[in-house]
Write a protein that holds these residues in place. Structure first.
Motif, PDB file in Angstrom:
ATOM      1  N   ILE A  36      65.240 -26.658  70.602  1.00 38.32           N
ATOM      2  CA  ILE A  36      64.632 -25.398  71.065  1.00 38.32           C
ATOM      3  C   ILE A  36      63.259 -25.680  71.662  1.00 38.32           C
ATOM      4  O   ILE A  36      62.919 -25.183  72.743  1.00 38.32           O
ATOM      5  CB  ILE A  36      64.518 -24.386  69.907  1.00 38.32           C
ATOM      6  CG1 ILE A  36      65.908 -23.921  69.469  1.00 38.32           C
ATOM      7  CG2 ILE A  36      63.666 -23.185  70.326  1.00 38.32           C
ATOM      8  CD1 ILE A  36      65.904 -23.061  68.224  1.00 38.32           C
ATOM      9  N   LEU A  37      62.449 -26.494  70.968  1.00 37.84           N
ATOM     10  CA  LEU A  37      61.110 -26.829  71.457  1.00 37.84           C
ATOM     11  C   LEU A  37      61.180 -27.508  72.824  1.00 37.84           C
ATOM     12  O   LEU A  37      60.429 -27.152  73.743  1.00 37.84           O
ATOM     13  CB  LEU A  37      60.404 -27.740  70.449  1.00 37.84           C
ATOM     14  CG  LEU A  37      59.009 -28.238  70.859  1.00 37.84           C
ATOM     15  CD1 LEU A  37      58.043 -27.067  71.024  1.00 37.84           C
ATOM     16  CD2 LEU A  37      58.468 -29.232  69.823  1.00 37.84           C
ATOM     17  N   LEU A  38      62.081 -28.465  72.964  1.00 37.67           N
ATOM     18  CA  LEU A  38      62.228 -29.179  74.233  1.00 37.67           C
ATOM     19  C   LEU A  38      62.736 -28.240  75.333  1.00 37.67           C
ATOM     20  O   LEU A  38      62.306 -28.329  76.490  1.00 37.67           O
ATOM     21  CB  LEU A  38      63.179 -30.371  74.064  1.00 37.67           C
ATOM     22  CG  LEU A  38      62.650 -31.525  73.193  1.00 37.67           C
ATOM     23  CD1 LEU A  38      63.750 -32.529  72.905  1.00 37.67           C
ATOM     24  CD2 LEU A  38      61.461 -32.209  73.860  1.00 37.67           C
ATOM     25  N   GLY A  39      63.655 -27.338  74.954  1.00 37.44           N
ATOM     26  CA  GLY A  39      64.159 -26.366  75.927  1.00 37.44           C
ATOM     27  C   GLY A  39      63.057 -25.449  76.433  1.00 37.44           C
ATOM     28  O   GLY A  39      62.970 -25.142  77.631  1.00 37.44           O
ATOM     29  N   ARG A  57      75.186 -31.154  72.135  1.00 32.07           N
ATOM     30  CA  ARG A  57      74.286 -31.849  71.209  1.00 32.07           C
ATOM     31  C   ARG A  57      74.605 -31.502  69.759  1.00 32.07           C
ATOM     32  O   ARG A  57      73.819 -31.777  68.851  1.00 32.07           O
ATOM     33  CB  ARG A  57      72.812 -31.491  71.503  1.00 32.07           C
ATOM     34  CG  ARG A  57      72.294 -31.943  72.851  1.00 32.07           C
ATOM     35  CD  ARG A  57      72.540 -33.413  73.144  1.00 32.07           C
ATOM     36  NE  ARG A  57      71.993 -34.287  72.124  1.00 32.07           N
ATOM     37  CZ  ARG A  57      72.554 -35.417  71.719  1.00 32.07           C
ATOM     38  NH1 ARG A  57      73.707 -35.813  72.246  1.00 32.07           N
ATOM     39  NH2 ARG A  57      71.994 -36.157  70.791  1.00 32.07           N
ATOM     40  N   GLY A  58      75.784 -30.874  69.536  1.00 34.50           N
ATOM     41  CA  GLY A  58      76.253 -30.631  68.175  1.00 34.50           C
ATOM     42  C   GLY A  58      75.916 -29.273  67.600  1.00 34.50           C
ATOM     43  O   GLY A  58      76.104 -29.035  66.409  1.00 34.50           O
ATOM     44  N   GLY A 110      82.237 -36.378  81.656  1.00 36.33           N
ATOM     45  CA  GLY A 110      82.464 -37.818  81.691  1.00 36.33           C
ATOM     46  C   GLY A 110      81.428 -38.651  80.961  1.00 36.33           C
ATOM     47  O   GLY A 110      81.758 -39.705  80.385  1.00 36.33           O
ATOM     48  N   TYR A 111      80.170 -38.201  80.956  1.00 33.29           N
ATOM     49  CA  TYR A 111      79.091 -39.035  80.414  1.00 33.29           C
ATOM     50  C   TYR A 111      78.199 -38.324  79.399  1.00 33.29           C
ATOM     51  O   TYR A 111      77.210 -38.897  78.937  1.00 33.29           O
ATOM     52  CB  TYR A 111      78.214 -39.557  81.568  1.00 33.29           C
ATOM     53  CG  TYR A 111      79.001 -40.329  82.596  1.00 33.29           C
ATOM     54  CD1 TYR A 111      79.310 -41.678  82.391  1.00 33.29           C
ATOM     55  CD2 TYR A 111      79.461 -39.714  83.756  1.00 33.29           C
ATOM     56  CE1 TYR A 111      80.038 -42.395  83.326  1.00 33.29           C
ATOM     57  CE2 TYR A 111      80.190 -40.414  84.703  1.00 33.29           C
ATOM     58  CZ  TYR A 111      80.481 -41.753  84.483  1.00 33.29           C
ATOM     59  OH  TYR A 111      81.207 -42.457  85.423  1.00 33.29           O
ATOM     60  N   GLY A 112      78.521 -37.075  79.073  1.00 34.56           N
ATOM     61  CA  GLY A 112      77.745 -36.351  78.084  1.00 34.56           C
ATOM     62  C   GLY A 112      76.390 -35.902  78.606  1.00 34.56           C
ATOM     63  O   GLY A 112      76.091 -36.000  79.799  1.00 34.56           O
ATOM     64  N   VAL A 113      75.547 -35.422  77.678  1.00 34.24           N
ATOM     65  CA  VAL A 113      74.228 -34.898  78.052  1.00 34.24           C
ATOM     66  C   VAL A 113      73.355 -35.996  78.660  1.00 34.24           C
ATOM     67  O   VAL A 113      72.535 -35.734  79.535  1.00 34.24           O
ATOM     68  CB  VAL A 113      73.529 -34.260  76.835  1.00 34.24           C
ATOM     69  CG1 VAL A 113      72.150 -33.734  77.213  1.00 34.24           C
ATOM     70  CG2 VAL A 113      74.375 -33.120  76.273  1.00 34.24           C
ATOM     71  N   GLN A 114      73.536 -37.250  78.241  1.00 36.85           N
ATOM     72  CA  GLN A 114      72.732 -38.340  78.790  1.00 36.85           C
ATOM     73  C   GLN A 114      73.028 -38.553  80.273  1.00 36.85           C
ATOM     74  O   GLN A 114      72.138 -38.888  81.054  1.00 36.85           O
ATOM     75  CB  GLN A 114      72.968 -39.625  77.999  1.00 36.85           C
ATOM     76  CG  GLN A 114      72.380 -39.546  76.587  1.00 36.85           C
ATOM     77  CD  GLN A 114      72.303 -40.897  75.897  1.00 36.85           C
ATOM     78  OE1 GLN A 114      72.428 -41.923  76.532  1.00 36.85           O
ATOM     79  NE2 GLN A 114      72.077 -40.887  74.585  1.00 36.85           N
ATOM     80  N   ALA A 170      68.319 -35.186  75.630  1.00 34.00           N
ATOM     81  CA  ALA A 170      69.613 -35.876  75.564  1.00 34.00           C
ATOM     82  C   ALA A 170      69.758 -36.748  74.327  1.00 34.00           C
ATOM     83  O   ALA A 170      70.883 -37.094  73.931  1.00 34.00           O
ATOM     84  CB  ALA A 170      69.784 -36.734  76.823  1.00 34.00           C
ATOM     85  N   ARG A 171      68.628 -37.101  73.687  1.00 33.78           N
ATOM     86  CA  ARG A 171      68.672 -37.987  72.524  1.00 33.78           C
ATOM     87  C   ARG A 171      68.382 -37.252  71.208  1.00 33.78           C
ATOM     88  O   ARG A 171      68.326 -37.875  70.150  1.00 33.78           O
ATOM     89  CB  ARG A 171      67.661 -39.118  72.705  1.00 33.78           C
ATOM     90  CG  ARG A 171      68.006 -40.049  73.853  1.00 33.78           C
ATOM     91  CD  ARG A 171      66.961 -41.148  74.037  1.00 33.78           C
ATOM     92  NE  ARG A 171      67.383 -42.085  75.062  1.00 33.78           N
ATOM     93  CZ  ARG A 171      68.173 -43.136  74.858  1.00 33.78           C
ATOM     94  NH1 ARG A 171      68.634 -43.369  73.635  1.00 33.78           N
ATOM     95  NH2 ARG A 171      68.500 -43.945  75.832  1.00 33.78           N
ATOM     96  N   SER A 172      68.168 -35.943  71.289  1.00 26.90           N
ATOM     97  CA  SER A 172      67.811 -35.165  70.095  1.00 26.90           C
ATOM     98  C   SER A 172      69.010 -34.383  69.562  1.00 26.90           C
ATOM     99  O   SER A 172      69.935 -34.073  70.309  1.00 26.90           O
ATOM    100  CB  SER A 172      66.672 -34.198  70.428  1.00 26.90           C
ATOM    101  OG  SER A 172      65.554 -34.900  70.950  1.00 26.90           O
ATOM    102  N   SER A 173      68.956 -34.053  68.279  1.00 25.23           N
ATOM    103  CA  SER A 173      70.038 -33.259  67.687  1.00 25.23           C
ATOM    104  C   SER A 173      69.517 -32.185  66.732  1.00 25.23           C
ATOM    105  O   SER A 173      70.240 -31.246  66.409  1.00 25.23           O
ATOM    106  CB  SER A 173      71.037 -34.172  66.951  1.00 25.23           C
ATOM    107  OG  SER A 173      70.361 -34.949  65.988  1.00 25.23           O
TER     108      SER A 173
END
Length: 442
Positions: free
Chosen positions: A347-350, A285-286, A405-409, A338-341
C-alpha cells in the motif's frame, strides 16, 4: 479561472477513470458477447475481446480527438472549443448510457472519446496562455489536484452502487450518466471564463484581448490592494500568420516534437500500466481478491495529493527536474513493489508511485504546452499527446501478457525501462521555468 477550467477537466477525468469500475456491470449485462459486438468482434485476432473492445474504443476516440481534431482550438478559439467539446461529451455519453448492444455502446464511446480528447488538449493550451509565467506551474498543479480528486469519488460511487438499480436502471448506466449530467453545471459556469488574450491578439482582435487583460489586471489590483502594477516586460514578438501543423516538423520545433512524442509513449506505460492494473498486481503479490480492491481504493485516494504537494514547489523547481524526478521515483518504487509481499508495504509503495506519477503528470502537461507558439499550440499538444493515447491501448495489452508470462517483475522491468526512456527524452528538452511563452517559442 483555473478552478473553472479545471471543473471542465473533472468530467473528462471522470469519464477516463470510470472504465474499470463499470466493467463488471457491463460484462454482466451480456453486452460483450460476440453476437452483441458485431464488427468489434473482429478485433479478437489482436487479442482485443469482450470488455477489451470498450477500452479499445475509449482510446481510439481519445486518439482521434487529440490527433485529428486538436487543431480546432487554434482555429476557433480556446473558450469556444472548451465549451462545445464539453457539450459534445455530455450528449454522446448520455446516449451511450442507454445503448443495448456492445456494438452501439462502442460506437458512441469512440464518438464521446473524440470530445474528451479535444477538451483535454484545449485545457492544457488554455491554462498556459491565461496564467503568468511565475504562476504557471502552480496553476497546472491546482488544475490536476481538482481533476484527480474525482478518482476516489468514482471508486466510492461504484462501491456503494454496485448491485443496485437506481431509477430502475443498471448501476453502471447511472454511473455514466452522473458525469454527463454534472457537465451541465460547468457549461453554465463557462461565462465567467474569458477567451485567451494571446489567441485573440494572434487573430487580429487586439481590442478585445486588451479589454480582457485590463479586467484581469483590475481584479489583481483589487485583490492585492495595489494602485498600480509593474510595467509589462518587453517580449520578442511571435511570427505572424495563422500557423500550420507542418510547422512542428520543421526547425526549431522538430526536435521538441520528436522528444515529446517518444516521452508521451514512455510515460503512459508507467502511469496507466500501474493505475489500471493495481488490483491485479496486488493479487499477483499474494493479496486476496477482496482485499486487493480495498487496498486499490486506499491507493486511489492518493491521486489528488501529488498535484496538491506540487503547489508548494511547482514554480520553484525547473519543470524538467520535476518530470525526471517523478519518473525516477516511479521506476524505483515499481521495482520494490515487485519484490514486496507485506500488505502495508505494498500500500505504501502504491501510494508513493501514485504521488510521483501525478507530480510528473501536472509538470509534463505544463511543459509540453510551453514549448510551442500560440498559433500552433493546440494542434502541437494534440499531436504529441496523441501518442500517449495510442501507446496506452497497447501498454494495457503488453502488461497483461508480461504479467501472465513473467509476473509482476516482468511488468516492473517494462515500466522501469519506459521511465528511463522518458528521462532521456526530457533531458534533451529546453528549460522553461519562469520564462514567458513568447521567449520559449523562440
Amino acid at each position: 479561472m483555473v478552478i473553472l477550467i479545471s471543473l471542465g477537466g473533472v468530467f473528462e477525468f471522470y469519464d477516463l477513470f470510470f472504465t474499470g469500475y463499470v466493467a463488471p456491470g457491463m460484462v454482466q449485462s451480456g453486452l460483450f458477447k460476440p453476437e452483441s459486438l458485431g464488427a468489434f468482434a473482429s478485433l479478437e485476432p489482436l487479442a482485443v475481446a469482450g470488455f477489451g473492445t470498450f477500452v479499445f474504443a475509449t482510446f481510439a476516440g481519445l486518439w482521434l480527438g487529440t490527433l485529428i481534431f486538436g487543431y480546432v482550438a487554434d482555429r476557433f478559439g480556446r473558450r469556444q472549443i472548451f465549451t462545445w467539446s464539453l457539450i459534445w461529451y455530455m450528449i454522446c455519453t448520455a446516449i451511450m448510457a442507454f445503448q443495448t448492444s456492445g456494438f452501439a455502446l462502442n460506437v458512441w464511446r469512440i464518438i464521446a472519446g473524440i470530445g474528451i480528447g479535444v477538451e483535454l488538449v484545449t485545457i492544457d493550451t488554455y491554462i498556459s496562455e491565461l496564467i503568468p509565467s511565475a504562476e504557471r506551474g502552480r496553476a497546472y498543479a491546482v488544475n490536476q489536484f481538482i481533476t484527480f480528486a474525482v478518482v476516489p469519488v468514482i471508486a466510492f460511487l461504484a462501491f456503494v452502487m454496485k448491485g443496485t438499480r437506481p431509477f430502475g436502471l443498471e448501476y453502471w448506466r447511472v454511473l455514466i450518466l452522473i458525469g454527463s449530467v454534472g457537465a451541465i453545471i460547468v457549461w453554465i459556469l463557462r461565462r465567467h471564463i474569458p477567451e485567451s488574450p494571446r489567441w485573440l491578439a494572434r487573430n487580429g482582435r487586439g481590442a478585445q484581448a486588451d479589454r480582457i487583460v485590463s479586467e484581469i489586471e483590475r481584479k489583481v489590483m483589487a485583490e492585492k490592494g495595489l494602485t498600480a502594477l509593474p510595467q509589462p516586460q518587453a517580449l520578442r514578438p511571435e511570427k505572424e500568420g495563422e500557423g500550420a501543423l507542418a510547422e512542428i516538423f520543421r526547425a526549431p520545433y522538430l526536435g521538441r516534437t520528436v522528444l515529446l512524442s517518444i516521452f508521451n509513449m514512455a510515460q503512459v506505460i508507467g502511469f496507466y500500466g500501474f493505475a489500471a492494473w493495481v488490483p491485479t498486481l496486488l493479487i499477483s503479490r499474494g493479496i486476496h481478491v477482496t482485499h486487493s480492491l480495498e487496498y486499490a481504493f486506499i491507493i486511489a485516494i492518493a491521486n489528488p495529493f501529488g498535484p496538491l504537494l506540487g503547489t508548494l514547489f511547482a514554480d520553484r523547481i525547473e519543470r524538467k527536474t520535476q518530470i525526471i524526478g517523478g519518473l525516477l521515483i516511479m521506476a524505483i518504487v515499481i521495482a520494490l513493489f515487485a519484490r514486496s509481499s507485506a500488505p502495508w508495504l505494498l500500500i505504501l509503495l502504491g501510494v508513493l508511485f501514485t504521488l510521483a506519477a501525478n507530480v510528473m503528470s501536472y509538470a509534463y502537461h505544463n511543459y509540453q504546452a510551453e514549448l510551442y507558439p500560440t498559433r500552433v499550440r493546440a494542434r502541437a499538444v494534440g499531436f504529441v499527446y496523441s501518442w500517449s493515447r495510442l501507446a496506452a491501448a497497447f501498454a494495457g495489452l503488453a502488461v497483461g501478457i508480461l504479467l501472465h508470462g513473467y509476473g509482476v517483475q516482468g511488468v516492473a522491468t517494462f515500466v522501469g525501462i519506459s521511465m528511463l526512456v522518458g528521462i532521456v527524452m526530457i533531458l534533451l528538452g529546453p528549460s522553461t521555468r519562469g520564462r514567458a511563452l513568447e521567449h520559449i517559442s523562440h
